[in-house]
Design a protein around this motif. Structure first.
Motif, PDB file in Angstrom:
ATOM      1  N   ALA A  13      -8.309  10.425   3.449  1.00  0.00           N
ATOM      2  CA  ALA A  13      -8.677   9.320   2.564  1.00  0.00           C
ATOM      3  C   ALA A  13      -9.614   8.346   3.269  1.00  0.00           C
ATOM      4  O   ALA A  13     -10.574   7.847   2.671  1.00  0.00           O
ATOM      5  N   ALA A  14      -9.349   8.088   4.553  1.00  0.00           N
ATOM      6  CA  ALA A  14     -10.213   7.189   5.324  1.00  0.00           C
ATOM      7  C   ALA A  14     -11.612   7.784   5.475  1.00  0.00           C
ATOM      8  O   ALA A  14     -12.616   7.072   5.374  1.00  0.00           O
ATOM      9  N   LYS A  15     -11.669   9.091   5.707  1.00  0.00           N
ATOM     10  CA  LYS A  15     -12.969   9.752   5.838  1.00  0.00           C
ATOM     11  C   LYS A  15     -13.740   9.682   4.524  1.00  0.00           C
ATOM     12  O   LYS A  15     -14.952   9.409   4.506  1.00  0.00           O
ATOM     13  N   ALA A  16     -13.040   9.922   3.413  1.00  0.00           N
ATOM     14  CA  ALA A  16     -13.694   9.868   2.104  1.00  0.00           C
ATOM     15  C   ALA A  16     -14.211   8.465   1.812  1.00  0.00           C
ATOM     16  O   ALA A  16     -15.309   8.287   1.282  1.00  0.00           O
ATOM     17  N   GLU A  17     -13.413   7.458   2.159  1.00  0.00           N
ATOM     18  CA  GLU A  17     -13.826   6.072   1.942  1.00  0.00           C
ATOM     19  C   GLU A  17     -15.046   5.731   2.784  1.00  0.00           C
ATOM     20  O   GLU A  17     -15.982   5.057   2.314  1.00  0.00           O
ATOM     21  N   ALA A  18     -15.057   6.207   4.043  1.00  0.00           N
ATOM     22  CA  ALA A  18     -16.200   5.950   4.917  1.00  0.00           C
ATOM     23  C   ALA A  18     -17.469   6.578   4.363  1.00  0.00           C
ATOM     24  O   ALA A  18     -18.553   5.985   4.417  1.00  0.00           O
ATOM     25  N   GLU A  19     -17.342   7.782   3.817  1.00  0.00           N
ATOM     26  CA  GLU A  19     -18.509   8.453   3.254  1.00  0.00           C
ATOM     27  C   GLU A  19     -19.004   7.735   2.005  1.00  0.00           C
ATOM     28  O   GLU A  19     -20.212   7.661   1.758  1.00  0.00           O
TER      29      GLU A  19
ATOM     30  N   ALA B 151       0.840  -1.193   0.000  1.00  0.00           N
ATOM     31  CA  ALA B 151       0.000   0.000   0.000  1.00  0.00           C
ATOM     32  C   ALA B 151       0.880   1.250   0.000  1.00  0.00           C
ATOM     33  O   ALA B 151       1.961   1.261   0.602  1.00  0.00           O
ATOM     34  N   GLU B 152       0.406   2.266  -0.668  1.00  0.00           N
ATOM     35  CA  GLU B 152       1.170   3.509  -0.767  1.00  0.00           C
ATOM     36  C   GLU B 152       1.179   4.223   0.576  1.00  0.00           C
ATOM     37  O   GLU B 152       0.152   4.343   1.253  1.00  0.00           O
ATOM     38  N   TRP B 153       2.362   4.714   0.984  1.00  0.00           N
ATOM     39  CA  TRP B 153       2.454   5.453   2.240  1.00  0.00           C
ATOM     40  C   TRP B 153       1.898   6.853   2.048  1.00  0.00           C
ATOM     41  O   TRP B 153       2.156   7.514   1.040  1.00  0.00           O
ATOM     42  N   LEU B 154       1.109   7.315   3.032  1.00  0.00           N
ATOM     43  CA  LEU B 154       0.552   8.666   3.005  1.00  0.00           C
ATOM     44  C   LEU B 154       0.820   9.347   4.326  1.00  0.00           C
ATOM     45  O   LEU B 154       0.845   8.702   5.388  1.00  0.00           O
ATOM     46  N   PRO B 155       1.050  10.658   4.314  1.00  0.00           N
ATOM     47  CA  PRO B 155       1.168  11.401   5.569  1.00  0.00           C
ATOM     48  C   PRO B 155      -0.108  11.224   6.388  1.00  0.00           C
ATOM     49  O   PRO B 155      -1.185  10.996   5.818  1.00  0.00           O
ATOM     50  N   PRO B 156      -0.020  11.341   7.711  1.00  0.00           N
ATOM     51  CA  PRO B 156      -1.198  11.114   8.570  1.00  0.00           C
ATOM     52  C   PRO B 156      -2.418  11.923   8.175  1.00  0.00           C
ATOM     53  O   PRO B 156      -3.538  11.407   8.172  1.00  0.00           O
ATOM     54  N   THR B 157      -2.235  13.210   7.824  1.00  0.00           N
ATOM     55  CA  THR B 157      -3.395  14.038   7.468  1.00  0.00           C
ATOM     56  C   THR B 157      -4.056  13.535   6.187  1.00  0.00           C
ATOM     57  O   THR B 157      -5.287  13.499   6.091  1.00  0.00           O
ATOM     58  N   GLU B 158      -3.244  13.151   5.212  1.00  0.00           N
ATOM     59  CA  GLU B 158      -3.809  12.642   3.956  1.00  0.00           C
ATOM     60  C   GLU B 158      -4.458  11.273   4.173  1.00  0.00           C
ATOM     61  O   GLU B 158      -5.490  10.961   3.572  1.00  0.00           O
ATOM     62  N   ARG B 159      -3.850  10.471   5.036  1.00  0.00           N
ATOM     63  CA  ARG B 159      -4.421   9.154   5.320  1.00  0.00           C
ATOM     64  C   ARG B 159      -5.788   9.295   6.010  1.00  0.00           C
ATOM     65  O   ARG B 159      -6.731   8.571   5.681  1.00  0.00           O
TER      66      ARG B 159
END
Length: 320
Positions: free
Chosen positions: A12-18, A1-9
């Protein structure tokens, strides 16, 4: 999996949840599924579904697309009213069909809220039923329930109330972490408008009395909400209780209605999104739709800021 900075991660998690969250369209379909065969003949289902499709589910206008695609937990009066205003601009001469579509949307929102609350209350442990009802049905904040003392639950001539009005004695319970250890400490309520009296609905009077007799700590200063071992609970432990109750409730509904695949997952997702704070939206909206003013609805939940009420709590589906 691609590494992302905590804020971007996190983003992305919030967008996926929505993306995976139950949408307004999902909820409308779930209600129709639940009523077909039990309360509706198939012909009634077809008629109602067609009315919704012609005014919301199959309309490509911006407000309709935004409203039906929005996660159910994020809907406010702003999105509802935008759809309603746009609908009348598109269909100014079909009052009856417009009103029928609105009626279906209103009924679906109320159905979703009632089913969720009732199902969760059935699944929480006995010692959590009344505290959870105070949050999900009566709109008390988490901190207000966890700080509640026995003396604050009073029987009056008009029925039971929860007294949050005494500024000298009333306290909220907030989480404190020191040296890695978590505890709950008392402090004043969140705002001046938080100090109020909240009537307990008659349907919950028996639950209230049973809770005081069996679970609340003794004495006037005894805590109302305690764990099975009579310890003071944390806000996070209560959240976990409701999450587990939601999971159990969802599985019972899936089994009861014989749901599979996407339909079953939609129910699980809907219950996974429930938070204690949703009770404040539920009761504020219910009071508003029953004819209460913004001020009265806000007074009940202890928040009289019109801006906050309209943005976060009043989720009216009546189109006004």
């Amino acid at each position: 999996a691609e590494w992302l900075p905590p804020t971007e991660r996190a983003a992305a998690a919030k967008a996926e949840a929505e993306r995976n969250a139950t949408s307004v369209a999902d909820m409308l379909t779930a209600r129709m599924d639940s009523r077909t065969g039990k309360f509706w003949e198939q012909t009634t289902r077809v008629t109602n579904e067609q009315q919704l499709r012609n005014r919301l589910l199959g309309v490509d206008s911006p407000a309709a697309v935004a409203f039906r695609s929005m996660p159910l937990s994020r809907v406010t009066r702003r999105e509802v009213n935008a759809w309603w205003d746009e609908l009348w601009q598109q269909f100014p001469t079909t009052r009856r069909t417009n009103q029928q579509a609105r009626k279906h949307v209103t009924a679906a929102f109320k159905w979703a809220a009632r089913e969720e609350i009732q199902a969760i209350l059935e699944e929480v442990p006995e010692w959590w039923k009344f505290p959870t009802a105070l949050a999900l049905v009566h709109g008390l904040r988490t901190q207000e329930v966890l700080g509640l003392r026995r003396w604050q639950v009073k029987e009056t001539e008009g029925g039971w109330i929860v007294d949050l009005s005494d500024r000298r004695r009333v306290r909220a319970a907030v989480r404190l972490v020191e040296n890695g250890k978590t505890s709950m400490v008392d402090k004043g309520l969140k705002t001046d408008s938080s100090y109020r009296e909240v009537p307990v609905f008659d349907a919950f009077a028996e639950m209230l009395v049973d809770h005081l007799e069996r679970f609340a700590e003794p004495g006037a200063e005894g805590l109302v909400a305690v764990t099975r071992g009579s310890n003071r609970p944390t806000d996070t432990s209560w959240t976990s209780v409701i999450r587990r109750a939601g999971e159990k409730a969802a599985e019972k509904i899936v089994a009861r209605d014989g749901l599979e695949g996407d339909q079953a997952q939609a129910v699980r997702d809907r219950f996974a999104e429930i938070r204690k704070h949703d009770g404040r939206r539920f009761i504020a909206t219910a009071l508003y739709e029953s004819g209460a003013t913004d001020v009265a609805a806000g007074g009940f939940i202890g928040d009289r800021s019109n801006e906050v009420l309209r943005r976060h709590y009043l989720r009216s589906t009546d189109g006004n």
